[in-house]
Motif scaffolding. Structure first.
Motif, PDB file in Angstrom:
ATOM      1  N   LEU A 162       0.822  -1.210   0.000  1.00 49.71           N
ATOM      2  CA  LEU A 162       0.000   0.000   0.000  1.00 49.71           C
ATOM      3  C   LEU A 162       0.857   1.262   0.000  1.00 49.71           C
ATOM      4  CD1 LEU A 162      -2.825  -0.968   2.537  1.00 49.71           C
ATOM      5  CD2 LEU A 162      -3.132  -0.449   0.112  1.00 49.71           C
ATOM      6  N   ILE A 163       1.945   1.251   0.774  1.00 50.83           N
ATOM      7  CA  ILE A 163       2.764   2.453   0.937  1.00 50.83           C
ATOM      8  C   ILE A 163       3.732   2.659  -0.227  1.00 50.83           C
ATOM      9  CG2 ILE A 163       4.425   3.632   2.429  1.00 50.83           C
ATOM     10  CD1 ILE A 163       1.588   3.374   3.531  1.00 50.83           C
ATOM     11  N   LEU A 164       4.271   1.581  -0.765  1.00 46.47           N
ATOM     12  CA  LEU A 164       5.295   1.700  -1.807  1.00 46.47           C
ATOM     13  C   LEU A 164       4.863   1.127  -3.155  1.00 46.47           C
ATOM     14  CD1 LEU A 164       8.543   0.767   0.187  1.00 46.47           C
ATOM     15  CD2 LEU A 164       7.547   3.018  -0.187  1.00 46.47           C
ATOM     16  N   GLY A 165       4.269  -0.070  -3.143  1.00 42.51           N
ATOM     17  CA  GLY A 165       3.966  -0.761  -4.400  1.00 42.51           C
ATOM     18  C   GLY A 165       2.926  -0.054  -5.253  1.00 42.51           C
ATOM     19  N   ILE A 166       1.783   0.258  -4.671  1.00 40.86           N
ATOM     20  CA  ILE A 166       0.693   0.883  -5.433  1.00 40.86           C
ATOM     21  C   ILE A 166       1.075   2.287  -5.917  1.00 40.86           C
ATOM     22  CG2 ILE A 166      -1.676   1.779  -5.249  1.00 40.86           C
ATOM     23  CD1 ILE A 166      -2.322  -0.660  -3.518  1.00 40.86           C
ATOM     24  N   PRO A 167       1.662   3.155  -5.061  1.00 39.68           N
ATOM     25  CA  PRO A 167       2.104   4.464  -5.572  1.00 39.68           C
ATOM     26  C   PRO A 167       3.117   4.350  -6.711  1.00 39.68           C
ATOM     27  CG  PRO A 167       2.055   4.492  -3.181  1.00 39.68           C
ATOM     28  CD  PRO A 167       1.832   3.067  -3.605  1.00 39.68           C
TER      29      PRO A 167
END
Length: 304
Positions: A162-167
């Motif tokens: 959520l914090i790194l992959g999706i952005p």
């Protein structure tokens, strides 16, 4: 809510970092990652795949050697268990997003830095939970903590996603379909998001001034040693593979600048803000910005 039993006075230290601040840190990290991704293209991945040596060296240094050698250092130093687990956590995190900025300052390979950030972000979805669980379980004092908090690697994976992959994916999509818009957004978003992140750290330091003043001496040596140790690991790993000077600088910075902001989120999200871990990880986040700036300035001004 899980409670860690048999806490020592160190682990009873309570960092003033409420739920609202945690969400703001979550959002700031996601925005920083999105901003980094606005300058990442599929070609960055292709470039590294075509030159796998640099990719392998970068990932080897950051995700294999740093956690492994951190583990060996812990066996020798034998720090307090929660400090040891904090060191393992920091070593398991991917490189910090500000490493791209420092690489430019150091006249290193900025394109390689961005590309490695992209690869490391994807890689850390698996390697961060795996490294923390694996190395933490091999050392009995940290294994006892992991057993008590019942660390769920899947939940940790979801948070990192959520914090790194999706952005990362969203930023690359915007850059792919609207490159001009991505460039304009990035010029504003990157400095803004990093400024917000720095403000959050400064506010957190201010709110915890007494705690840092009274306890910082407990982690001062560990953090400075661990950070310099990480730079040396990156430098000599890259040098041993006979990479170009700019690439050596880049991998050194990528290995030495860890995403301690993510680490802090994991401490509060999975370890209940365990005092020793929180103190060490928070100071890491401040110190590596200082050391990274110093190293980048030195390399940037140094003549060939």
């Amino acid at each position: 809510m899980l409670l860690i039993t048999n806490q020592t006075p160190i682990d009873s230290i309570k960092i003033n970092f409420d739920t609202e601040a945690l969400w703001l840190l979550n959002i700031a990290l996601a925005i920083i990652m999105f901003g980094v991704a606005l300058s990442i293209t599929i070609d960055d991945f292709k470039r590294l795949i075509k030159n796998p040596k640099i990719l392998v060296v970068g990932l080897l240094s950051q995700f294999i050697l740093l956690p492994f050698l951190t583990f060996l250092a812990i066996l020798i130093i034998k720090p307090h268990p929660s400090f040891a687990l904090g060191m393992m956590l920091v070593a398991a995190c991917p490189g910090g997003n500000v490493s791209n900025f420092f690489s430019k300052m150091a006249n290193a390979n900025a394109a390689l830095s961005v590309s490695l950030t992209a690869f490391a972000t994807v890689f850390c979805l698996i390697m961060t939970p795996l490294n923390l669980e694996f190395w933490g379980s091999l050392y009995e004092p940290t294994n006892n903590i992991l057993k008590e908090i019942q660390l769920n690697p899947y939940e940790l994976f979801k948070l990192v996603l959520l914090i790194l992959g999706i952005p990362l994916v969203l930023g690359m999509i915007v850059n792919h379909y609207h490159p001009l818009m991505a460039e304009k957004i990035n010029k504003i978003l990157r400095p803004f998001s990093i400024t917000v992140f720095m403000i959050l750290i400064i506010v957190a330091l201010y709110d915890n001034a007494d705690i840092f003043k009274n306890h910082i001496h407990l982690v001062l040596f560990l953090v400075i040693f661990h950070n310099i140790f990480a730079y040396f690991i990156g430098y000599f790993t890259a040098k041993s593979f006979r990479l170009a000077k700019k690439d050596i600088k880049t991998i050194t910075i990528e290995t030495g600048i860890q995403n301690s902001g993510l680490g802090l989120l994991l401490v509060f999200g999975f370890f209940e803000g365990l005092g020793g871990m929180a103190l060490l990880t928070a100071f890491w986040g401040v110190w590596d910005l200082f050391s990274g700036m110093a190293l980048a300035t030195y390399w940037g001004r140094k003549k060939k």
